[in-house]
Design a protein around this motif. Sequence first.
Motif, mmCIF file in Angstrom:
data_model
loop_
_atom_site.group_PDB
_atom_site.id
_atom_site.type_symbol
_atom_site.label_atom_id
_atom_site.label_comp_id
_atom_site.label_asym_id
_atom_site.label_seq_id
_atom_site.Cartn_x
_atom_site.Cartn_y
_atom_site.Cartn_z
ATOM 1 N N SER A 130 1.313 -1.369 0.162
ATOM 2 C CA SER A 130 -0.165 0.056 0.474
ATOM 3 C C SER A 130 0.713 1.326 -0.010
ATOM 4 C CB SER A 130 -0.949 0.333 1.365
ATOM 5 O OG SER A 130 -0.076 0.204 2.819
ATOM 6 N N TRP A 131 2.210 0.976 0.305
ATOM 7 C CA TRP A 131 3.414 1.925 0.160
ATOM 8 C C TRP A 131 3.875 2.435 -0.263
ATOM 9 C CZ3 TRP A 131 2.587 5.620 4.519
ATOM 10 C CH2 TRP A 131 1.971 5.303 4.943
ATOM 11 N N HIS A 132 3.568 1.938 -2.148
ATOM 12 C CA HIS A 132 4.082 0.959 -3.043
ATOM 13 C C HIS A 132 4.833 3.229 -4.310
ATOM 14 C CE1 HIS A 132 4.817 0.093 -7.315
ATOM 15 N NE2 HIS A 132 4.652 1.251 -7.987
ATOM 16 N N PHE A 133 4.029 3.777 -3.555
ATOM 17 C CA PHE A 133 4.369 5.027 -3.905
ATOM 18 C C PHE A 133 5.467 5.357 -3.555
ATOM 19 C CE2 PHE A 133 0.098 4.914 -6.489
ATOM 20 C CZ PHE A 133 0.327 4.945 -7.554
ATOM 21 N N GLN A 134 5.330 6.324 -1.847
ATOM 22 C CA GLN A 134 6.418 6.234 -1.113
ATOM 23 C C GLN A 134 7.374 5.678 -0.957
ATOM 24 O OE1 GLN A 134 3.440 5.490 -0.269
ATOM 25 N NE2 GLN A 134 2.318 7.504 -1.056
ATOM 26 N N ALA A 366 -9.465 14.344 -0.936
ATOM 27 C CA ALA A 366 -8.924 12.693 -0.618
ATOM 28 C C ALA A 366 -10.075 11.657 0.537
ATOM 29 C CB ALA A 366 -7.652 12.804 0.202
ATOM 30 N N GLY A 367 -9.526 10.243 0.424
ATOM 31 C CA GLY A 367 -9.753 9.054 1.346
ATOM 32 C C GLY A 367 -9.304 9.078 1.849
ATOM 33 N N HIS A 368 -9.671 8.171 2.671
ATOM 34 C CA HIS A 368 -9.086 7.086 3.216
ATOM 35 C C HIS A 368 -7.417 6.612 3.101
ATOM 36 C CE1 HIS A 368 -8.298 4.502 7.052
ATOM 37 N NE2 HIS A 368 -7.999 3.157 6.892
ATOM 38 N N LEU A 369 -7.422 6.215 2.048
ATOM 39 C CA LEU A 369 -6.241 5.441 1.228
ATOM 40 C C LEU A 369 -5.117 6.730 0.058
ATOM 41 C CD1 LEU A 369 -7.087 2.397 -0.552
ATOM 42 C CD2 LEU A 369 -6.300 2.867 1.464
ATOM 43 N N VAL A 370 -4.874 7.729 1.180
ATOM 44 C CA VAL A 370 -4.816 9.087 0.917
ATOM 45 C C VAL A 370 -3.355 8.887 0.435
ATOM 46 C CG1 VAL A 370 -3.942 9.587 2.858
ATOM 47 C CG2 VAL A 370 -4.215 11.564 1.026
ATOM 48 N N MET A 371 -2.596 8.167 0.095
ATOM 49 C CA MET A 371 -0.829 7.589 -0.078
ATOM 50 C C MET A 371 -1.184 7.241 -1.395
ATOM 51 S SD MET A 371 -2.064 5.486 1.982
ATOM 52 C CE MET A 371 -2.217 3.634 2.412
ATOM 53 N N LEU A 372 -2.296 5.978 -1.347
ATOM 54 C CA LEU A 372 -2.854 6.001 -2.862
ATOM 55 C C LEU A 372 -3.573 7.158 -3.978
ATOM 56 C CD1 LEU A 372 -3.166 2.119 -2.637
ATOM 57 C CD2 LEU A 372 -1.340 3.303 -3.475
ATOM 58 N N GLU A 373 -4.054 7.703 -3.552
ATOM 59 C CA GLU A 373 -5.345 8.477 -3.844
ATOM 60 C C GLU A 373 -4.230 9.787 -4.139
ATOM 61 O OE1 GLU A 373 -9.789 10.563 -3.509
ATOM 62 O OE2 GLU A 373 -8.396 9.230 -1.737
ATOM 63 N N HIS A 374 -3.340 10.571 -3.341
ATOM 64 C CA HIS A 374 -2.416 11.748 -3.745
ATOM 65 C C HIS A 374 -1.252 11.441 -3.209
ATOM 66 C CE1 HIS A 374 -5.981 14.322 -5.300
ATOM 67 N NE2 HIS A 374 -6.662 13.709 -3.819
ATOM 68 N N PRO A 375 -0.848 10.596 -3.544
ATOM 69 C CA PRO A 375 0.796 10.101 -3.592
ATOM 70 C C PRO A 375 2.370 11.216 -3.405
ATOM 71 C CG PRO A 375 0.496 9.480 -5.922
ATOM 72 C CD PRO A 375 -1.042 10.268 -5.371
ATOM 73 N N GLU A 376 1.897 12.215 -3.559
ATOM 74 C CA GLU A 376 3.020 13.055 -4.577
ATOM 75 C C GLU A 376 2.629 14.120 -3.181
ATOM 76 O OE1 GLU A 376 5.305 13.186 -6.050
ATOM 77 O OE2 GLU A 376 4.610 12.137 -8.072
ATOM 78 N N VAL A 377 1.408 13.955 -2.518
ATOM 79 C CA VAL A 377 1.105 14.705 -1.208
ATOM 80 C C VAL A 377 2.083 13.853 0.018
ATOM 81 C CG1 VAL A 377 -0.185 16.065 0.478
ATOM 82 C CG2 VAL A 377 -0.776 16.304 -2.304
ATOM 83 N N VAL A 378 2.000 13.328 -0.120
ATOM 84 C CA VAL A 378 2.034 12.362 1.343
ATOM 85 C C VAL A 378 3.891 11.845 1.214
ATOM 86 C CG1 VAL A 378 2.602 10.356 2.698
ATOM 87 C CG2 VAL A 378 0.195 10.893 1.096
ATOM 88 N N ILE A 379 4.581 11.823 -0.146
ATOM 89 C CA ILE A 379 5.442 11.981 -0.682
ATOM 90 C C ILE A 379 6.445 13.269 -0.182
ATOM 91 C CG2 ILE A 379 7.199 11.570 -2.213
ATOM 92 C CD1 ILE A 379 5.803 9.714 -4.090
ATOM 93 N N ASP A 380 6.049 14.438 -0.335
ATOM 94 C CA ASP A 380 6.518 15.809 -0.518
ATOM 95 C C ASP A 380 6.231 15.796 1.139
ATOM 96 O OD1 ASP A 380 7.416 18.600 -1.299
ATOM 97 O OD2 ASP A 380 5.229 19.167 0.378
ATOM 98 N N ARG A 381 5.383 15.824 1.646
ATOM 99 C CA ARG A 381 5.355 15.737 3.233
ATOM 100 C C ARG A 381 6.605 15.066 4.136
ATOM 101 N NH1 ARG A 381 6.124 19.685 2.815
ATOM 102 N NH2 ARG A 381 6.065 20.351 4.376
ATOM 103 N N LEU A 382 6.488 13.562 3.293
ATOM 104 C CA LEU A 382 7.515 12.741 4.211
ATOM 105 C C LEU A 382 9.441 13.003 4.335
ATOM 106 C CD1 LEU A 382 6.385 8.732 3.180
ATOM 107 C CD2 LEU A 382 6.536 10.452 5.786
#
Length: 411
Positions: A130-134, A366-382
């Motif tokens: 589920s963390w594929h993009f990150q 964004a819903g519950h699977l935000v890391m799949l739905e908006h991966p760039e946002v999660v990657i940017d903040r991580l």
Amino acid sequence: MSESSAEVVASAASAAAASAGNWRKAGVVGAAIGVVAAGAAAGVAIERLTVGRGMRQKARLALDSAGPYGSLRGIPGKAYADDGSELYYEIDDAEPEAPLAPRRRRLFGRKAPVPVTVVFSHGYCLNQDSWHFQRAALRGVVRTVHWDQRSHGRSGRGVAQTEDGTPLTINQLGRDLKAVIDAAVPDGPIVLVGHSMGGMTVMALADQFPELIRDRVVAVALVGTSSGRLGEVNFGLPVAGVNAVRRVLPGVLKALGQQAALVERGRRATADLFAGVIKRYSFATRDIDPAVERFAERMIESTPIDVVAEFYPAFTEHDKTAALAHFTEMPVLVLAGVKDLVTPSEHSEAIADLLPDAELVLVPDAGHLVMLEHPEVVIDRLADLLMRAGAVPAGATVGGYGSTSSTAQPG
């Protein structure tokens, strides 16, 4: 669409009734499943008006064979929980650092970044993929560990649950995470990242092993999770509907778990309805990439119904609000989708209120699977969290891995 509104509503009702009928034929309490699925039935019915069942099945098969998501693999390893359960993990090592040019040394200083390991914990009914993009974005930049929680993914079934009938608890998951850390990250600083149930696992680790948090954890990211009061979540249902679900769902899941083989056949028979339910409770973006949508479906479908039943009661008992105090002295990222129906963003806001120095990021659409739905946002903040923790230099480049919709954008 030529059908009138009345015909669409009738089709939705027919779809729900047909699905409940399928469950009854399988010998399962179809009426209760119908209550849980009611929120998605109308959407599924509308889809059926325009797309044939055979075509949808072919599309799913095509997406399964062609989709790149979940294909990343690392160095495999196994840890063993305190009850003997086998826990599977994979390590992605950082690439050796190239010598820095003198000008760059002057800019960032001579001190190399701390060799940090980032440990990712996934959510309920998901797995490490589920963390594929990150994972793709951080590959080679920093050492990462991805693991499958007990009874999920490639990990073994929980021994205490299957052999002794011991109820699953979030505290057990915290001890499982400690076992993985002991095996995969025996020394050095750690960044903990958890989504949904994975975030609860991180809190349970802190609650039971505060010395580990104090001595080795340098940053924490809590994504779409909650520190407690999950029994009050309404899942986007009207009051009457959610009260009915709360009354029947624990008993229904227990009954389904006792007839796992029969239920799995029923799940396949009602795949279209489950696809609608999964989409409704996973994503908020209307134009989500079908391959990503199907990827989420596959992960959730692969979780056996008896595991679903086994884990569910633990969430209503989960309360780790006090454990958040162990994170006050480090950089913390709290991130959630504004339209999350499973762990509403108000729960992330409550966490941030108790950690006033934490960065709170609420992602619109964004819903519950935000890391799949908006991966760039999660990657940017991580990436920003890792820089604040000293895990990567300020000049490091953390790559993206595409977007999953036309509306996804960082920031």
